[in-house]
Design a protein around this motif. Structure first.
Motif, PDB file in Angstrom:
ATOM      1  N   UNK A  51     -23.205  35.381   2.445  1.00 51.32           N
ATOM      2  CA  UNK A  51     -23.670  34.012   2.218  1.00 51.32           C
ATOM      3  C   UNK A  51     -22.570  33.000   2.566  1.00 51.32           C
ATOM      4  N   UNK A  52     -21.345  33.289   2.116  1.00 51.41           N
ATOM      5  CA  UNK A  52     -20.234  32.368   2.388  1.00 51.41           C
ATOM      6  C   UNK A  52     -20.022  32.213   3.892  1.00 51.41           C
ATOM      7  N   UNK A  53     -20.126  33.306   4.595  1.00 59.38           N
ATOM      8  CA  UNK A  53     -19.948  33.244   6.046  1.00 59.38           C
ATOM      9  C   UNK A  53     -21.066  32.441   6.706  1.00 59.38           C
ATOM     10  N   UNK A  54     -22.266  32.595   6.210  1.00 57.11           N
ATOM     11  CA  UNK A  54     -23.382  31.842   6.798  1.00 57.11           C
ATOM     12  C   UNK A  54     -23.203  30.347   6.550  1.00 57.11           C
ATOM     13  N   UNK A  55     -22.752  29.993   5.354  1.00 55.62           N
ATOM     14  CA  UNK A  55     -22.540  28.567   5.057  1.00 55.62           C
ATOM     15  C   UNK A  55     -21.466  27.990   5.974  1.00 55.62           C
ATOM     16  N   UNK A  56     -20.431  28.759   6.203  1.00 54.51           N
ATOM     17  CA  UNK A  56     -19.389  28.283   7.112  1.00 54.51           C
ATOM     18  C   UNK A  56     -19.890  28.238   8.554  1.00 54.51           C
ATOM     19  N   UNK A  57     -20.662  29.242   8.904  1.00 58.37           N
ATOM     20  CA  UNK A  57     -21.233  29.276  10.261  1.00 58.37           C
ATOM     21  C   UNK A  57     -22.013  27.982  10.534  1.00 58.37           C
ATOM     22  N   UNK A  58     -22.762  27.529   9.529  1.00 56.40           N
ATOM     23  CA  UNK A  58     -23.552  26.289   9.665  1.00 56.40           C
ATOM     24  C   UNK A  58     -22.613  25.091   9.801  1.00 56.40           C
ATOM     25  N   UNK A  59     -21.595  25.031   8.968  1.00 53.99           N
ATOM     26  CA  UNK A  59     -20.725  23.860   8.961  1.00 53.99           C
ATOM     27  C   UNK A  59     -19.952  23.724  10.280  1.00 53.99           C
ATOM     28  N   UNK A  60     -19.455  24.831  10.790  1.00 56.06           N
ATOM     29  CA  UNK A  60     -18.608  24.769  11.989  1.00 56.06           C
ATOM     30  C   UNK A  60     -19.419  24.746  13.287  1.00 56.06           C
ATOM     31  N   UNK A  61     -20.725  25.007  13.186  1.00 52.37           N
ATOM     32  CA  UNK A  61     -21.558  25.016  14.398  1.00 52.37           C
ATOM     33  C   UNK A  61     -21.630  23.608  14.994  1.00 52.37           C
ATOM     34  N   UNK A  62     -21.473  23.447  16.316  1.00 52.94           N
ATOM     35  CA  UNK A  62     -21.663  22.123  16.907  1.00 52.94           C
ATOM     36  C   UNK A  62     -23.127  21.712  16.778  1.00 52.94           C
ATOM     37  N   UNK A  63     -23.335  20.496  16.240  1.00 59.18           N
ATOM     38  CA  UNK A  63     -24.705  20.107  15.869  1.00 59.18           C
ATOM     39  C   UNK A  63     -25.097  18.753  16.464  1.00 59.18           C
ATOM     40  N   UNK A  64     -26.416  18.564  16.561  1.00 61.23           N
ATOM     41  CA  UNK A  64     -26.977  17.269  16.957  1.00 61.23           C
ATOM     42  C   UNK A  64     -27.885  16.788  15.836  1.00 61.23           C
ATOM     43  N   UNK A  65     -27.873  15.481  15.601  1.00 62.94           N
ATOM     44  CA  UNK A  65     -28.780  14.900  14.600  1.00 62.94           C
ATOM     45  C   UNK A  65     -29.566  13.772  15.262  1.00 62.94           C
ATOM     46  N   UNK A  66     -30.891  13.813  15.099  1.00 65.27           N
ATOM     47  CA  UNK A  66     -31.773  12.881  15.815  1.00 65.27           C
ATOM     48  C   UNK A  66     -32.510  11.908  14.898  1.00 65.27           C
ATOM     49  N   UNK A  67     -32.383  12.073  13.604  1.00 64.11           N
ATOM     50  CA  UNK A  67     -33.123  11.208  12.682  1.00 64.11           C
ATOM     51  C   UNK A  67     -32.236  10.846  11.497  1.00 64.11           C
ATOM     52  N   UNK A  68     -31.517   9.741  11.654  1.00 63.04           N
ATOM     53  CA  UNK A  68     -30.666   9.250  10.569  1.00 63.04           C
ATOM     54  C   UNK A  68     -30.572   7.738  10.743  1.00 63.04           C
ATOM     55  N   UNK A  69     -30.794   7.022   9.635  1.00 60.80           N
ATOM     56  CA  UNK A  69     -30.836   5.554   9.685  1.00 60.80           C
ATOM     57  C   UNK A  69     -29.469   4.973   9.354  1.00 60.80           C
ATOM     58  N   UNK A  70     -28.989   4.095  10.225  1.00 60.93           N
ATOM     59  CA  UNK A  70     -27.729   3.406   9.953  1.00 60.93           C
ATOM     60  C   UNK A  70     -27.747   2.790   8.551  1.00 60.93           C
ATOM     61  N   UNK A  71     -28.828   2.098   8.220  1.00 62.93           N
ATOM     62  CA  UNK A  71     -28.905   1.431   6.904  1.00 62.93           C
ATOM     63  C   UNK A  71     -28.891   2.467   5.772  1.00 62.93           C
ATOM     64  N   UNK A  72     -29.368   3.666   6.063  1.00 62.58           N
ATOM     65  CA  UNK A  72     -29.388   4.732   5.059  1.00 62.58           C
ATOM     66  C   UNK A  72     -28.071   5.484   4.959  1.00 62.58           C
ATOM     67  N   UNK A  73     -27.081   5.071   5.747  1.00 69.86           N
ATOM     68  CA  UNK A  73     -25.758   5.689   5.611  1.00 69.86           C
ATOM     69  C   UNK A  73     -24.853   4.867   4.684  1.00 69.86           C
ATOM     70  N   UNK A  74     -25.337   3.703   4.273  1.00 66.09           N
ATOM     71  CA  UNK A  74     -24.568   2.878   3.319  1.00 66.09           C
ATOM     72  C   UNK A  74     -24.437   3.657   2.012  1.00 66.09           C
ATOM     73  N   UNK A  75     -23.227   3.860   1.565  1.00 69.55           N
ATOM     74  CA  UNK A  75     -23.044   4.603   0.313  1.00 69.55           C
ATOM     75  C   UNK A  75     -22.932   3.615  -0.852  1.00 69.55           C
ATOM     76  N   UNK A  76     -23.252   4.041  -2.071  1.00 69.74           N
ATOM     77  CA  UNK A  76     -23.134   3.126  -3.213  1.00 69.74           C
ATOM     78  C   UNK A  76     -21.761   2.455  -3.343  1.00 69.74           C
ATOM     79  N   UNK A  77     -20.630   3.166  -3.171  1.00 70.87           N
ATOM     80  CA  UNK A  77     -19.341   2.444  -3.276  1.00 70.87           C
ATOM     81  C   UNK A  77     -19.194   1.360  -2.205  1.00 70.87           C
TER      82      UNK A  77
END
Ligand SMILES: [Zn+2]
Length: 398
Positions: A51-77
């Motif tokens: 499981x630990x290896x799979x979680x790392x495999x996901x994190x280090x994999x080169x990824x693309x993201x196609x649905x994320x809103x700039x306004x939704x990246x505003x964090x509470x702080x």
């Protein structure tokens, strides 16, 4: 946290990611415990390191993201910081208050909270900082290519100039490429609950920035009749050379009619969310033949339909995404609003899908193959990203 502590934290994140990039470019990646990922394929699912290896495999994999809103990246702080800087009144004064404002389980109330929070961004510097902070998060998650949605009408309607907003976004996009080595492209979203004239104005403004905007989509609340209202604007956007897409969130107003409109009339290449295609099976062959990409997200916490609490949220998305993939549709995993929903960025989101659905490495790679394949990139750029993904997969197998 003061400015120096924050800068140090960001720098630490940056250093960590530089390591991951170095591993990706050369040696096989290692997990947090030093276990070689290249060994993980030898483990069965019951192996303690699997499981630990799979979680790392996901994190280090080169990824693309196609649905994320700039306004939704505003964090509470950041909302609190910018509200104080710009003397914006009427917002909660602390982080738990901001969380409550954004945690509404009803879509319309959630969108009101969203409108309030984005009102803290006023100057070019504000837009730049929010977008660049997000770029740092993408780097930490090894998201090497992002199509970032932005809602100009939510800013111009309160007096921010289109060019002020764009200058900040483009500055962040360029610095992300130069300093961080990741690519961000911008997708303009038209508000479905504003007038055709307002949408036409946004499209007019977007032409000055065409070199930085790859597509035009539709989001915000699905007002009745929005398809008829926005159809001429969307067709005009395509004529001008923009890719076009649209949101169909789960069980939203007239989803069946509007999904058919997107796929059969506008003939979009991409549907954001779109999980209700499984309720409209007559549309599946069209979407499959035209290789429409579906940008599924897992973190939505709201609904206008109380009946959905029986079958809502994460379990609904994780079940639907597999049904869609099995039906031959081009499914991808995305975050939508990562600043709001408990700060879940793309690695954590994919890890959550993995934990729920138990994907193999090959299935996880396929999600990214579909994401790069469905991105609005040149064929040559797509091939380069897909080759990097294959190299990553091969590094883990040696
Ligand atoms: Zn969205």
């Amino acid at each position: 946290m003061n400015e120096f502590a924050r800068a140090a934290a960001l720098a630490a994140g940056l250093l960590l990611m530089s390591d991951a990039n170095a591993q990706f470019n050369g040696k096989p990646p290692e997990d947090a415990g030093g276990q070689l990922l290249s060994e993980s394929h030898k483990y069965g699912r019951d192996h303690p390191d699997y499981r630990q290896n799979m979680l790392h495999f996901i994190r280090a994999m080169p990824k693309a993201e196609l649905h994320v809103h700039f306004e939704g990246t505003l964090t509470p702080p950041k909302i609190l910081e910018l509200a104080a800087r710009n003397n914006i009144e009427g917002l909660p004064q602390d982080i738990p208050g901001i969380h409550r404002m954004l945690a509404s389980s009803v879509l319309t109330q959630f969108l009101e909270g969203l409108a309030k929070s984005r009102s803290v961004m006023v100057t070019q510097q504000d837009f730049y900082e929010v977008a660049y902070d997000f770029a740092l998060r993408q780097l930490e998650n090894n998201v090497v290519y992002t199509e970032l949605m932005f809602d100009p009408q939510g800013h111009t309607s309160r007096g921010v100039a289109f060019d002020t907003m764009m200058s900040g976004l483009v500055q962040a996009k360029q610095e992300a490429a130069e300093k961080l080595g990741i690519r961000i492209e911008l997708l303009m979203q038209l508000h479905r609950d504003r007038s055709r004239e307002s949408a036409l104005q946004a499209l007019e403004d977007a032409q000055r920035w065409k070199a930085h905007i790859v597509g035009v989509g539709m989001d915000n609340g699905p007002q009745e009749g929005y398809a008829e209202k926005l159809e001429p604007v969307m067709l005009r956007a395509r004529e001008l050379g923009f890719h076009i897409s649209g949101h169909i969130d789960r069980y939203e107003l007239d989803y069946e009619k509007n999904l058919a409109w997107l796929l059969q009339t506008l003939k979009v290449g991409r549907v954001d969310h779109g999980i209700n295609i499984m309720d409209t099976p007559q549309l599946i062959p069209t979407a499959r033949e035209r290789e429409v990409t579906f940008t599924v997200c897992g973190a939505t916490t709201y609904s206008d339909n109380p009946a959905l609490y029986e079958d809502s949220g994460f379990k609904l998305y994780t079940r639907r995404i597999d049904e869609m993939t099995e039906a031959g549709l081009k499914t991808t995993i995305n975050t939508d609003d990562p600043g709001y929903f408990a700060g879940i960025y793309l690695s954590e989101m994919i890890q959550a899908f993995y934990e729920e659905n138990g994907y193999t490495r090959e299935q996880l790679l396929d999600f990214q193959r579909r994401a790069f394949g469905g991105a609005w990139l040149s064929e040559a750029d797509k091939r380069a990203y897909l080759a990097a993904l294959d190299a990553y997969a091969a590094a883990g197998e040696r």
